[in-house]
Design a protein around this motif. Structure first.
Motif, short mmCIF file in Angstrom:
data_model
loop_
_atom_site.label_atom_id
_atom_site.label_comp_id
_atom_site.label_asym_id
_atom_site.label_seq_id
_atom_site.Cartn_x
_atom_site.Cartn_y
_atom_site.Cartn_z
N GLN A 181 -35.80 50.99 9.95
CA GLN A 181 -35.17 52.29 9.77
C GLN A 181 -33.83 52.17 9.04
N THR A 182 -33.08 51.10 9.29
CA THR A 182 -31.83 50.88 8.56
C THR A 182 -32.10 50.64 7.09
N LEU A 183 -33.14 49.88 6.79
CA LEU A 183 -33.52 49.64 5.40
C LEU A 183 -33.88 50.95 4.70
N CYS A 184 -34.64 51.80 5.37
CA CYS A 184 -35.01 53.10 4.79
C CYS A 184 -33.78 53.98 4.59
N LEU A 185 -32.87 53.96 5.55
CA LEU A 185 -31.68 54.81 5.49
C LEU A 185 -30.83 54.48 4.26
N PHE A 186 -30.52 53.21 4.06
CA PHE A 186 -29.63 52.85 2.95
C PHE A 186 -30.34 52.90 1.60
N THR A 187 -31.63 52.66 1.60
CA THR A 187 -32.39 52.85 0.35
C THR A 187 -32.34 54.31 -0.08
N ALA A 188 -32.54 55.22 0.88
CA ALA A 188 -32.47 56.65 0.57
C ALA A 188 -31.07 57.05 0.11
N LEU A 189 -30.04 56.53 0.78
CA LEU A 189 -28.65 56.88 0.41
C LEU A 189 -28.33 56.43 -1.01
N VAL A 190 -28.67 55.19 -1.34
CA VAL A 190 -28.37 54.66 -2.68
C VAL A 190 -29.12 55.45 -3.75
N LEU A 191 -30.38 55.79 -3.50
CA LEU A 191 -31.16 56.54 -4.48
C LEU A 191 -30.65 57.97 -4.64
N ILE A 192 -30.15 58.57 -3.57
CA ILE A 192 -29.55 59.90 -3.68
C ILE A 192 -28.27 59.84 -4.52
N ILE A 193 -27.44 58.82 -4.29
CA ILE A 193 -26.22 58.65 -5.11
C ILE A 193 -26.61 58.48 -6.58
N ARG A 194 -27.66 57.73 -6.83
CA ARG A 194 -28.13 57.55 -8.20
C ARG A 194 -28.55 58.89 -8.81
N ALA A 195 -29.22 59.73 -8.05
CA ALA A 195 -29.63 61.03 -8.55
C ALA A 195 -28.43 61.92 -8.87
N VAL A 196 -27.39 61.85 -8.02
CA VAL A 196 -26.17 62.62 -8.27
C VAL A 196 -25.50 62.13 -9.55
N LEU A 197 -25.44 60.81 -9.75
CA LEU A 197 -24.83 60.26 -10.95
C LEU A 197 -25.57 60.70 -12.21
#
Length: 469
Positions: A181-197
């Motif tokens: 679940q931690t792996l999923c959480l930070f993967t999702a966070l990084v990909l969301i930041i990428r989408a915002v960028l």
């Protein structure tokens, strides 16, 4: 439909991990994980377990009102994790019990033991439900409303999923599911930041870092306003004691650390995931600044709506990432909360650690009570959720701080007839002092209210105690 498919796959993986880990389970593995968990897995999983869906939703929006001042509190958290590792963990490993509140029983007596256990039980049940309410609300809006499913059914389904994959293996299962679940959480966070960028036109990570640092909302330290709840010294001290109480005196957070093979491994785990908490929250706050820059003059009225606004205006991929992120954060917090609540009742309150039938019934009852508290949160939802949780913690965890401080740092004997009354009186008196300070001196207590509460409980215990024979 894509969100539903992604969540189905996610829950199937959790169930598969549970089936593999929970073979030949017993009360020993449910409560203590067999005391052979790899410390690095505990450390990595605890990073995610310390981040709830409330963090995922509320922390990015904090930049709208307090810039990056929340990082001051996170710095205090790091100090708190070091204190827990080298002050409290040795006590618990020497005790060698499934519950940390057994220490209160051995040191002060049965009444103090029960007082600590009941305060934890009520505090954790309410706090975990408030955090899990966030993911229930998001699931309702993004998935269940389109199928006409009422909110009550959504809550029951999500709690049922947690019950299914924790009912056998307990804490041993959670050590492994938390890693996933931690792996999923930070993967999702990084990909969301990428989408915002991508939406904001930043061409590289260095451009994004430069834009964040140039923004006035990137201010971290508050040194010039002594009445502000975000003053640096208040935040450092409050962060230290919040971790001591919410982690070191919390059965939920300590139970996984006590599954490590040795005290040294548990201390390594505690320090490493404590240090990781600072960069993790820096990512959330950076996301908030990038979103604030993206929307400019069209910012939402509430900071809690900042990230959901981006999700609502983006494609289905971002919606899937957001859902997986908050589900991962929520489930890693809620599953361990239910396991620790079951442990607390079976070990501390009933005193029947070896009764597997009682453990199964209690686990089911805790799931039902958890669902009811979530529905109560739905009925009384108000201000920023993360502030609501920490405000509640200041009142309900203060007596635990006072009890443990008295037990650890004095040799006096508590009057067990008066201990419950002292524990109830300290939060009530803290509330009265907080209100008086606001009206008389225009001073607003922040998270330091926890210190006041703990101190009042300690003083009360000291005044009603007697010297050792």
């Amino acid at each position: 439909m894509l969100i539903l498919l992604a969540l189905t796959a996610y829950f199937c993986i959790l169930s598969g991990i549970s089936r593999l880990v929970a073979r030949r389970s017993s009360n020993e593995t449910f409560f203590r994980g067999g005391c052979r968990s790899p410390w690095y897995m505990v450390a990595f999983g605890m990073v995610g377990a310390s981040i709830s869906a409330v963090t995922f939703v509320s922390v990015p929006g904090m930049v709208l009102t307090s810039s990056m001042a929340y990082l001051q509190l996170c710095m205090g958290f790091v100090l708190g994790y070091v204190a827990v590792a080298f002050v409290l963990l040795p006590v618990y490993y020497k005790l060698n019990q499934a519950s940390i509140y057994s220490f209160l029983g051995e040191r002060l007596g049965r009444s103090s033991h029960l007082s600590g256990a009941w305060f934890f039980l009520g505090s954790k049940l309410a706090g975990a439900a408030l955090k899990f309410y966030v993911v229930c609300t998001v699931m309702q809006r993004m998935v269940m409303d389109s199928f006409g499913v009422p909110f009550v059914v959504t809550v029951l389904l999500l709690v049922l999923v947690i019950w299914l994959y924790t009912r056998r293996g307990g804490i041993r299962t959670l050590v492994f599911t938390d890693v996933f679940q931690t792996l999923c959480l930070f993967t999702a966070l990084v990909l969301i930041i990428r989408a915002v960028l991508m939406d904001s036109g930043c061409e590289s990570v260095s451009d994004a870092v430069g834009a964040i640092m140039a923004d006035e909302r990137s201010r971290v330290f508050v040194l010039d306003d002594w009445s502000s709840p975000w003053l640096l010294w208040k935040q450092l001290l409050s962060g230290l004691f919040i971790v001591v109480v919410m982690t070191g005196l919390d059965q939920d957070m300590m139970q996984k650390n006590l599954t490590c093979r040795t005290l040294h491994e548990a201390q390594k785990s505690m320090c490493i995931y404590g240090l990781a908490f600072l960069p993790a929250n820096l990512l959330f706050l950076s996301l908030g600044i990038l979103l604030a820059q993206l929307y400019g003059g069209s910012l939402p009225a509430s900071g809690d709506d900042l990230l959901p606004l981006f999700v609502a205006n983006s494609g289905v991929t971002v919606a899937v990432l957001f859902t997986i992120g908050i589900v991962s954060a929520s489930f890693s917090s809620a599953d361990s909360a239910l396991t620790s609540l079951t442990t607390c009742y079976c070990v501390d309150i009933s005193g029947k650690e070896g009764d597997e039938s009682l453990r199964r019934r209690c686990h089911g009852a805790m799931c039902i009570a958890f669902a009811l508290f979530i529905l109560l949160c739905h009925a009384v939802n108000s201000k920023s959720l993360i502030d609501a949780i920490y405000t509640m913690v200041a009142y309900t965890y203060g007596p635990l701080l006072g009890l443990f401080a008295f037990a650890l740092f004095t040799r006096r004997k508590a009057d067990n007839r008066l201990v419950p009354f002292v524990c109830i009186a300290s939060p009530l008196l803290s509330f009265a002092i907080d209100q008086a300070a606001t009206h008389l001196f225009a001073y607003h207590f922040g998270y330091e209210l926890l210190l006041l509460n703990g101190m009042l409980c300690y003083v009360g215990l000291r005044l009603t105690s007697h010297p050792p024979k």
